[in-house]
Design an enzyme around this catalytic site. Sequence first.
Site, PDB file in Angstrom:
ATOM      1  N   ASP A 185      -2.967   7.732  -4.849  1.00 41.07           N
ATOM      2  CA  ASP A 185      -1.597   7.779  -4.337  1.00 41.07           C
ATOM      3  C   ASP A 185      -0.755   8.598  -5.303  1.00 41.07           C
ATOM      4  O   ASP A 185      -1.260   9.107  -6.315  1.00 41.07           O
ATOM      5  CB  ASP A 185      -1.035   6.367  -4.167  1.00 41.07           C
ATOM      6  CG  ASP A 185      -0.056   6.261  -2.990  1.00 41.07           C
ATOM      7  OD1 ASP A 185       0.826   7.143  -2.880  1.00 41.07           O
ATOM      8  OD2 ASP A 185      -0.183   5.302  -2.214  1.00 41.07           O
ATOM      9  N   GLY A 242      -2.100  11.466  -7.786  1.00 40.76           N
ATOM     10  CA  GLY A 242      -2.297  12.855  -7.390  1.00 40.76           C
ATOM     11  C   GLY A 242      -1.536  13.192  -6.129  1.00 40.76           C
ATOM     12  O   GLY A 242      -0.649  12.452  -5.696  1.00 40.76           O
ATOM     13  N   ASP A 243      -1.904  14.307  -5.516  1.00 38.58           N
ATOM     14  CA  ASP A 243      -1.219  14.837  -4.341  1.00 38.58           C
ATOM     15  C   ASP A 243      -2.249  15.031  -3.232  1.00 38.58           C
ATOM     16  O   ASP A 243      -3.139  15.880  -3.338  1.00 38.58           O
ATOM     17  CB  ASP A 243      -0.559  16.167  -4.694  1.00 38.58           C
ATOM     18  CG  ASP A 243       0.186  16.793  -3.525  1.00 38.58           C
ATOM     19  OD1 ASP A 243       0.181  16.217  -2.423  1.00 38.58           O
ATOM     20  OD2 ASP A 243       0.775  17.873  -3.713  1.00 38.58           O
ATOM     21  N   HIS A 254       0.767   8.615  10.342  1.00 39.74           N
ATOM     22  CA  HIS A 254       1.978   8.477  11.164  1.00 39.74           C
ATOM     23  C   HIS A 254       3.259   8.804  10.393  1.00 39.74           C
ATOM     24  O   HIS A 254       4.335   8.887  10.991  1.00 39.74           O
ATOM     25  CB  HIS A 254       2.049   7.083  11.804  1.00 39.74           C
ATOM     26  CG  HIS A 254       2.436   5.972  10.880  1.00 39.74           C
ATOM     27  ND1 HIS A 254       2.898   4.755  11.327  1.00 39.74           N
ATOM     28  CD2 HIS A 254       2.432   5.865   9.514  1.00 39.74           C
ATOM     29  CE1 HIS A 254       3.157   3.964  10.316  1.00 39.74           C
ATOM     30  NE2 HIS A 254       2.886   4.614   9.197  1.00 39.74           N
TER      31      HIS A 254
END
Length: 349
Positions: A208, A234-235, A254
């Site tokens: 995350d 992280g990304d 979503h």
Amino acid sequence: MTQPARTSGPDLDASGAMMRLITGAWAARMVHTAAELCIADHLAEGPRDAGSLAAATASHAPSLARLLRALAAIGVLREDEDRRYALTPLGATLRSGVPGSMRPWVLLCFADDQGKAWEALTHAVKTGEHAYRHIFGVDKWTRLAQHPEAARLFDAAMQSLTEGANGAIIANYPFGQYRWIVDVGGGNGALLMPVLARHPGMRATLFDLPHVADAARARIAEAGLSDRYESVGGDAFAAVPAGADAYVLKGVIHDWEDAEALAILRTVRAAMGDGARLLVIERILPERIDPSDILTPGRFIHDINMMLNPGGRERTEAEFRDLLARAGLRLARIVPIPCPLSVIEADPA
């Protein structure tokens, strides 16, 4: 002489139903105030009268008495013959720090970082502009990263929403078939902690944003799972840990419109080996509205909230299938869960 036909007015029953629908917004505000005042916590030990509760909450006694009476009228409290108030099962969900507590979610719904976007619903529908960005000038995730208190409330609210759903998912999906699972956007790690406890040969990675992963790391340590549950910041738009048996995206897709959702899915696909599986855990909207949906409109209302706040959307099975295919994945099957969510299994195409 023929009289002109008279145009009939609204059906009285329908007018009454519309009145109840609209005043439901006022009822929600009452519940929010009860949550702010910790009314349920003050009633946890048993019934109390308005004067006692006013002293406990530093409130104006006559005004609080009117609120308590109204909360009893909508089923949140119960009033006895001595005008004392007690919690109903509905009201008990407003207690703090108990399993199934909805208090953080109730507080979030009318907090600036959530409720204000709803004030721009008309603007969003007319222009297609992202309501949250229209109000705050940045997207939700950027603002939460800049406001720790708001982020803590958001995280607590998400936890309160997912506790019941997580239990249903864990009970109804065979996670034990995987040796290493990466939970992308895993938040506080609550989904996989009980799974790891049940399967001692399994390991997991929570992935995350760095500040979320840092907070989750402490929670994982408290659960005694640090040797098997790694928390990595992280990304997800750039890269995720490679080589796992399964990847989980619960309540992530979503949050985004198709372009961003597709970018995340492609990042995960790039990390997957040929035998890996992706588990997308989301609400699935029906292709068309069924009359029975009028009785359970929550998923459609959630879709509007996704449009206004994070700027995402709930999707139909066909929309998920198309999105996965564009990311190089094949929808293998959908596992229904006895909660609003389903597990969508996808394999490399």
